[in-house]
Structures are given as C-alpha cells and as structure tokens.
Design a protein around this motif. Structure first.
Motif, short mmCIF file in Angstrom:
data_model
loop_
_atom_site.label_atom_id
_atom_site.label_comp_id
_atom_site.label_asym_id
_atom_site.label_seq_id
_atom_site.Cartn_x
_atom_site.Cartn_y
_atom_site.Cartn_z
N ARG A 9 0.83 -1.21 0.00
CA ARG A 9 0.00 0.00 0.00
C ARG A 9 0.86 1.26 0.00
O ARG A 9 0.59 2.20 -0.74
N THR A 10 1.91 1.27 0.83
CA THR A 10 2.78 2.45 0.87
C THR A 10 3.88 2.37 -0.19
O THR A 10 4.22 3.37 -0.81
N THR A 11 4.40 1.17 -0.39
CA THR A 11 5.53 1.02 -1.32
C THR A 11 5.12 1.36 -2.75
O THR A 11 5.84 2.07 -3.46
N GLU A 12 3.97 0.86 -3.19
CA GLU A 12 3.58 1.07 -4.58
C GLU A 12 3.30 2.53 -4.86
O GLU A 12 3.70 3.06 -5.91
N ALA A 13 2.64 3.22 -3.95
CA ALA A 13 2.38 4.65 -4.13
C ALA A 13 3.70 5.43 -4.20
O ALA A 13 3.83 6.38 -5.00
N HIS A 14 4.67 5.03 -3.39
CA HIS A 14 5.97 5.71 -3.38
C HIS A 14 6.66 5.60 -4.74
O HIS A 14 7.11 6.61 -5.30
N TRP A 15 6.73 4.40 -5.28
CA TRP A 15 7.46 4.23 -6.53
C TRP A 15 6.71 4.83 -7.72
O TRP A 15 7.33 5.33 -8.67
N MET B 279 -2.00 0.72 -10.90
CA MET B 279 -1.41 -0.54 -11.35
C MET B 279 0.08 -0.41 -11.64
O MET B 279 0.76 -1.41 -11.88
N GLY B 280 0.61 0.83 -11.63
CA GLY B 280 2.03 1.01 -11.88
C GLY B 280 2.42 0.78 -13.32
O GLY B 280 3.53 0.32 -13.62
N SER C 268 -6.07 -4.76 -1.07
CA SER C 268 -5.78 -5.89 -0.16
C SER C 268 -4.39 -6.47 -0.37
O SER C 268 -3.66 -6.75 0.59
N TYR C 269 -4.02 -6.66 -1.63
CA TYR C 269 -2.79 -7.40 -1.94
C TYR C 269 -1.72 -6.56 -2.63
O TYR C 269 -0.54 -6.93 -2.65
N GLY C 270 -2.13 -5.47 -3.28
CA GLY C 270 -1.18 -4.69 -4.06
C GLY C 270 -1.29 -4.98 -5.54
O GLY C 270 -1.75 -6.04 -5.96
#
Length: 875
Positions: free
Chosen positions: A9-15, A116-117, A643-645
C-alpha cells in the motif's frame, strides 16, 4: 534479524510517485535508439476498470518494460475511446451531461490505471471526445471526401427504436439492439459512407503479409471480406404464372443447377415490391422481415420463412422445368443481386427451407464410394466434394469441372439477345456506413444547402464543435432540435443552410488513434516523420471481439490516410495478440445472482460450501463464466490492489494460464501470488545487509558457480519467453529461480558465504530483480533499494536498468546423458562429463550395475562409443 512484511500500500504509491516525478516513461520522438511501439486497445470510460483491463494492460506493460530494458525507445501511450451511446443513456437516466459523465469516469479510471504502476506515457493522453482530437478527425474526413473516399447514399439500415440510432450488423444480437435490447427495424436512410470497398482486393491480399497476427483473426477477416468467384445468371419468369421478365441470381455453385428447387428473393427485391400492393399477406410478410437484423449471424440463426408468390421461373437448361419463387427472410437485397436459387441437397439453409415447405430435394453431387441408386439427402445437406450425377451433361464431372462447363454454356446461351450467364467476382464486404443519429459523437463536417446541395465545411471553420446546451428529455438526436447550432450559412452561396446532424460511428474514432499518439500535439492530424517512424505498431494487444470491425476499419483508415498524405505506411499493426478473458465462478442464492464479496466459503467433509455472510443462507456455486455485472461474478480491481497490491494482481494475471486462454480468478490464486511477493521480499531483504557491498560477479567454478548457472539459464529462458509473450512460462521459471537461490541466500544471511558466493548471489539477485520488474515493478524497485539501489555497480532505478546479458558458458550443461545398449538393446543411461574421452566413457560404463549384471564377471567383447550419442556393449 527479522524483516518487516512487504507493505504494497505504501511502497507502490511511493514508486509510482518516483516514476512520475522522474518522467521515467515519457518518450522522446527524437531519441536515436531503435523504436518499439506497444499499444493495448484503449478503454471506453464506462466508470471503473475491471479485471479484464488489469490483464490486458499488465501484458502490454510487461512488453513495454522488457523492450525498454532491451535498449529500445519505447512508445507506450494511453487514451480513451470516449464517444458513444452509454454517455447519452446516462444523461437521460441520471440527468447529467454526457461530457461531465465521461470526464468523471476518465478521472476515476485513470486513477485506477495509475495504481497498477503501468509504464505509460501519460503526457500523450487524449480522449476521442476532446475537441482537439475530433477537430483533426474532421480534417481527415474532409481530406477523404476530396479524395473520393466518402460518399452519401440511401441504404437499408438496422434501426434501434429505443436508442433512435442506426446499428451496425454486429450490434444486433438475436434481432435486438446490443444496448437497448429493443427489436430492431430495417429502415431506408440516406447515410454517409466510407468507401472501404475501394480496397477490397488490397485488404484481402495484405492479410498474407501479417505473419505476426493470429491465424484465426486473419481467417475471420478473410471471411468478412468474403471474396467469391461465381456466376451471375438470369432465370426467365414463366409468363404462364402471371408475370413476365427475369430474376438475376448470383451463385458460387452453378454446378448444382440440376438440383435447384426454388428461387428466393429479398423482401426489398423490386419484384417483391411490385407484387406487394396487390397482396395484403405479402405486405405483412415483408413488414415482418423488416423486424430482424441484417447480419450474417442473424440470418443463419433465425427461423427460415418464405412467402410463395405464385410465380415460377424456367430452368436455364429446360423450359419445361419451372421453379417456384418465394420471398424469403434470409435473403438481403444488399448482398449479391437480392435473389438466390436454392439447392437443398447441398446447402443446409436451403434444405431447412425446402423441408419446411415440402419442396423437392434432388442430390446432384455423389460422395465418393456412394451408390447413385440409393444415395439421398434427408436432414443433413451434403456439402463436400464428389462426382456429379442426376445432372444430364454434367454427369461424371467433378464439381469444379462442372462449374466451368455450366459457365461456358450459359455465357454462350442467349436470353433476350444477351448471354444468360457471366462470370463474376464478388465481395461480401460493403461500404462502411458511419452516420449515427446521436449527439455524443464527432460531428460530420458537412452542410446541406437547398441551392448548392451538400457542401463541406471550410477547413478554416473547423472544428465543428458539439454544443454544450443540449437536452435529453426526450428520445432522438438533440442536435436535430438545436436551432442555433443547426442553422448556418452555406459556405458556397452564403444562403440559409443546415448542418449535418448525424455524428460519426465511434469506430471511426478508434480507427486512427494509434497514429495520433505518435504526435498528439501537432496541428495537423499527424506529423509525417513521427508517424512513419513509429508505425506500424510493433505489438498490439486486445480482445478477440475486435478481430473484425475495429481491426479491419483501422487497416482501411491507414490506407485512406496514406492516400490523403497523412502517413506512408499501409498496415497499422505489425504484431497482434488477442488475450483470453478473465472468468470467475457464478453464485446464486434463492435464485438470485450474488457477488463473491457477499459470500463466506468453508469446507465441510472435504466439500467446499458457500453461504451468505449476512444471513448464512446456502449459496449455490455455479459454472465458471466471463465476469459480468449482470451475473455479479465480478471482482473489483480496487479491492484486490487495496488488499494485496498491484504487483500481486499483475503477477497472478500473468502466471495462471497461457495469455491467449481464459484465466480463472480465484481468491486462492491471488493469495498464492501474494505469498510469492512476500517471499521474494523476505529472502532479498534478509540478505540485503550482507550483499550491499558485494560486487556482482558470476562464478565460473566451485559451489558459487551453481548459483550463477541457475541465474543465467533462467535469464536466457525468460528472455525467450517474453519475446514470444509466453508470460506464464516466464513466471514459472522465476519461481524456479527463487527456489534455486534460497539455499545460497540463507548462507549469505547466516554469514556462511565466502566472497565468491556473495558476488555470485548479488549478481543473481540483480538478474532476478530486472527479470521480475516488467511483472512486479514496485517489488523490484523496493528490493533493489534495500541492496543500495544499484544494478551492476551503477545507481539506477530498476525500471531504467538494462536487461542483463547471459553468459553462454554458464548455460551449457557440463554433463551429457548417453543411452547404453547391451548387444544392441537399450538397458539404461550413463551420465558423464560432456568432455570425457573414450577411455573414460568405457571405464564408466563397466561400473554400471546393469552392465556388470549382464557381463557376469566376463570382459566385454567390445565397447563401441559414438561420441555424444550412444554406447553399445557387446557381451
């Protein structure tokens, strides 16, 4: 030490923020590297993305990221196919303007896609409802009009009486409008058309050059274009039955003329229209025919019905043989001549019709090995090859030879001083009717003047903008009711005139968007240098449901844009991939569909049981079907990503099945993918401190070499898999690599690894991260960060890292397996070093238990070694 769980949740938003700020995925048209254009079919902004979108865009993103790592200048844009009826329906139902509804949906779906990155160049984003976009589309229309590629004519159309608009044949499902569900009507309207038929032969022939398209798609297009070589022949009406003249028929099977049983004409055939005013029953039948669609699928599935006109025609080869003339609901005026002759024995449609109306069934093609005296046709028509019989001068010929003989005879035979027959090549494809009677579409830039006729809008007066002040309080096109917008001055004489109020079919919008992406800020529709440099799209990805219309129209549009000077290529898409659907179990409670989110799953006595979360009522688990809102078997991507990223969702979509097949979404599968994400994070992060200062280097010998061999073998294989879009195979190999590295990583973590092993593990981990980055980009970046954020000693984002080169020396197997024969019969195998000499092989063979047993202590008479192939022991 223990490591924290990976928190997507935090990692994906950061990148995602890091990539945005660095403009990592923005593409420079002037970049000198080799270009690679990857594009997924852009979405309709319906409100929210679904799991099908997740799969589609995850696949495209893997290709884009992989090719970027391979050193290509990658174009990977995104836009919105934003015009169409749903927005107008929403306007009527929710009292909201189509523009407001559309742009709200775009904002929501853009947020979802960004979560979704995806490595998209958002700087090139546009929606087809943007004035900037449809302005350029109007320019293209005028250029095509000047080149003679646009025409206006009256034609039979499918009319939806609820949506009050024309429907393409493919938008009529079981005789009903695809959105409204209303029974369609056939009407005659004056419509605008693109002259796609000017390119019949070219579109057909060029399919052979599209060797990177699925064969099934090329076949579907070939059948849709529908080239046929046949005979146009005239049947003389028998004046005794009350009418003089003739009926012209086009047929691809003139060889079966002696099996003819009836003539069928379309409800709109001139003869039917002539007879109807004096026949109330025929008038009613014709009206009934107008209440079904005109698509081939509809005509094949509707019950075949006919009306006997009482007229008869003479057989071309026998004036004493006459055939009844029917008006039939399965014949269209738009195809061929609007009339066919029926040969029931050798055409299933004709047979069904003949059996319904008790017409003769006379077989004239005899299957190989069949007895002419007993062969007959009852319920199943015979459509295969054979030998002609029951056919007078054709008896004994093949159907192919009979075709030629009939053609020659009818070309020589006269009727009213003209040949009774002539050979003709015909195409099934018809010109593309683009007129739609709705507001939310690209206005057609034409003006109607009573004095000057239809006039194009002057280019300087473009764009013709849609007015915002429209109402949807009653059915019909609001543009027809907008007096100030509709009434204009004629661009030719300056007198009072009227705008064209039809807007363009939305398939027009999607037929050139891929070209606009190459230079979306140009004043002209394209920039020649950019569009010729990027097109054709190297890899296009989308659903099989677009195999015919969208792809065919895009192929036509590319040729039309070449004719008008907007580009210099002919095919829009070099490579095409059609992915499978996302499917899910269906559930019912008390006969009503319920969604997975409402259900609790348990296991009782080894059986999976479903109950409602709120009431505990039993839920019936149904079949696995395509996710659909109507059956509520949908999973919301937002819920999964929350939930999962995103990486878990992407990984599962790519791993579960071959990409061309359907993927079954299951909670267990998602949980399994999430466990793998956590495992990769754990094994890398726990060893990160010990690996931070290690120099990445492959080991060529010793225990460390096993780590390097495992990494380089998988590196080679994954590269080959991704080139073939075999995502699931690549995923399987990455699972294997993580398993293979686990032991060495444990040694590193426990401080048991020497410098050679550390270097080999560091290189293997960097290879792993670059390989998983196209699929799980956020995890790859976060893992790399724990290692110091370097790849091969250079500080870089994994998303910008080069794809590693495998070492050929590390992927060659040192051992070889040789079959061992005793007296010429294979008894087992010998595994030995590839470079072992002949004496070493002979010595090793004698140590094998099954050889010792066969020799029983005796020396062999001979040992024959075929290098790298086989060993034969002669006892």
């Amino acid at each position: 030490m223990a490591t924290e769980r990976y928190n997507p949740r935090t990692t994906e938003a950061h990148w995602q923020k890091v990539w945005d700020e660095a403009k990592t995925f923005e593409t420079d048209n002037d970049d000198p590297r080799e270009k690679y254009y990857v594009l997924e079919m852009f979405p309709y902004p319906s409100g929210r993305i679904h799991m099908g979108h997740v799969r589609n865009y995850a696949m495209g993103d893997v290709v884009a990221r992989y090719k970027r790592a391979r050193g290509f200048n990658v174009l990977h844009p995104m836009g919105w196919d934003a015009f169409g009826m749903p927005a107008e329906n929403a306007a009527m139902q929710n009292k909201v303007h189509p523009k407001e509804w559309t742009y709200q949906n775009i904002a929501t779906m853009k947020r979802q896609l960004k979560s979704m990155g995806l490595s998209l160049d958002w700087s090139r984003e546009f929606a087809t409802c943007d004035v900037d976009y449809y302005h350029r589309q109007q320019m293209l229309f005028l250029d095509m009009f000047e080149k003679g590629l646009v025409t206006r004519k009256t034609s039979k159309v499918n009319w939806d009486p609820v949506d009050n608009t024309v429907l393409a044949n493919e938008q009529v499902v079981d005789g009903r409008g695809w959105r409204s569900g209303a029974l369609v009507e056939q009407r005659e309207l004056t419509q605008w058309f693109f002259k796609i038929t000017d390119y019949n032969e070219e579109l057909l022939a060029a399919l052979d050059t599209l060797d990177q398209w699925p064969e099934k798609v090329r076949l579907m297009q070939k059948n849709w274009i529908g080239k046929s070589e046949g005979l146009q022949l005239r049947f003389e009406l028998d004046a005794k039955s009350g009418e003089a003249g003739e009926i012209e028929v086009y047929t691809t099977r003139p060889d079966t003329l002696f099996g003819a049983s009836f003539i069928a004409i379309a409800a709109d055939h001139p003869l039917a229209k002539k007879l109807a005013p004096n026949n109330a029953a025929l008038t009613d039948f014709i009206a009934e025919c107008h209440h079904h669609g005109t698509s081939v699928a509809t005509l094949e599935t509707i019950e075949k019905q006919g009306f006997d006109t009482g007229l008869r025609v003479k057989h071309p080869f026998d004036d004493n043989w006459t055939l009844p003339v029917y008006v039939a609901n399965f014949v269209l005026m738009e195809y061929g001549t609007g009339a066919v002759f029926g040969c029931p024995a050798h055409d299933q449609r004709d047979l069904d019709f003949a059996n319904k109306y008790s017409l003769p069934v006379r077989p004239v093609v005899l299957p190989k090995g069949a007895d002419a005296a007993t062969f007959s046709v009852d319920k199943d028509a015979y459509s295969d090859d054979g030998i002609m019989f029951n056919s007078q001068f054709l008896d004994g010929l093949t159907p192919q030879d009979a075709f030629q003989k009939v053609a020659e005879k009818l070309e020589a035979q006269q009727l009213d001083g003209q040949p009774q027959g002539k050979r003709k090549v015909q195409f099934r494809l018809r010109d593309w009717g683009i007129s739609r009677q709705r507001y939310w579409g690209c206005p057609i830039p034409m003006i109607h003047c009573d004095a000057c006729g239809v006039q194009p809008v002057k280019r300087a007066d473009l764009p013709v903008k849609l007015p915002d002040d429209v109402t949807f309080d009653r059915p019909g096109n609001p543009l027809d009711r907008h007096e100030s917008w509709r009434h204009v001055k004629c661009p030719s004489c300056g007198g009072d005139a009227r705008r064209e109020t039809d807007t363009m079919d939305t398939f027009v919008d999607s037929s050139w968007y891929f070209a606009r992406f190459t230079a979306p800020f140009e004043n002209e529709p394209t920039n020649l240098k950019a569009v010729d440099g990027w097109l054709p799209v190297d890899q296009y990805i989308g659903g099989i449901e677009h195999a015919i219309l969208h792809l065919l129209y895009s192929r036509f549009f590319t040729r039309a844009m070449k004719a008008t000077g907007h580009l210099n290529v002919e095919e829009p898409f070099k490579g095409l991939f059609t992915q499978g659907m996302v499917v899910h179990e269906t559930y019912k409670c008390d006969g009503q569909w319920v969604s997975p989110a409402e259900i609790r799953f348990d296991e009782q006595d080894g059986v999976r049981v479903a109950t409602m979360l709120d009431t505990g009522a039993k839920v019936d688990i149904g079949s696995i079907e395509k996710m659909s809102k109507s059956k509520k078997n949908v999973v919301d991507p937002d819920d999964i990503i929350s939930s999962y990223g995103a990486d878990t969702a992407r990984w599962f979509m790519l791993s579960d099945s071959p990409p061309e097949r359907d993927v079954i979404w299951t909670e267990a599968g998602a949980e399994g993918a999430h466990r793998f994400v956590q495992r990769v994070w754990r094994v890398v992060s726990e060893a990160a401190d010990a690996l931070k200062n290690a120099t990445p280097k492959a080991a060529l010998e010793g225990d460390a070499a096993q780590v390097s061999k495992a990494a380089h073998k998988v590196l080679q294989a994954v590269g080959e898999d991704l080139e073939k879009l075999a995502f699931n195979r690549a995923v399987a190999r990455l699972y294997e690599l993580v398993n293979a590295l686990s032991g060495a990583l444990q040694q590193v973590k426990n401080g048991e690894a020497d410098d050679a092993l550390k270097s080999a593990v560091r290189e293997a981990i960097e290879i792993l991260l670059v390989m998983i980055a196209p699929m799980m980009p956020h995890l790859a970046e976060e893992c790399s960060k724990t290692l110091g954020g370097t790849i091969n000693g250079k500080a870089t984002l994994v998303s910008e890292a080069a794809w590693p080169q495998f070492n050929p020396g590390l992927i060659v197997e040192n051992d070889v397996v040789l079959p061992v024969q005793i007296n010429g019969k294979r008894k087992g195998d010998l595994t030995i070093a590839r470079d072992a000499d002949q004496s070493a092989i002979q010595q090793a063979v004698l140590e094998l238990d099954f050889v010792k047993h066969a020799l029983q202590g005796n020396a062999p008479k001979k040992i024959i070694v075929v290098p790298q192939r086989i060993v034969n022991v002669v006892a």
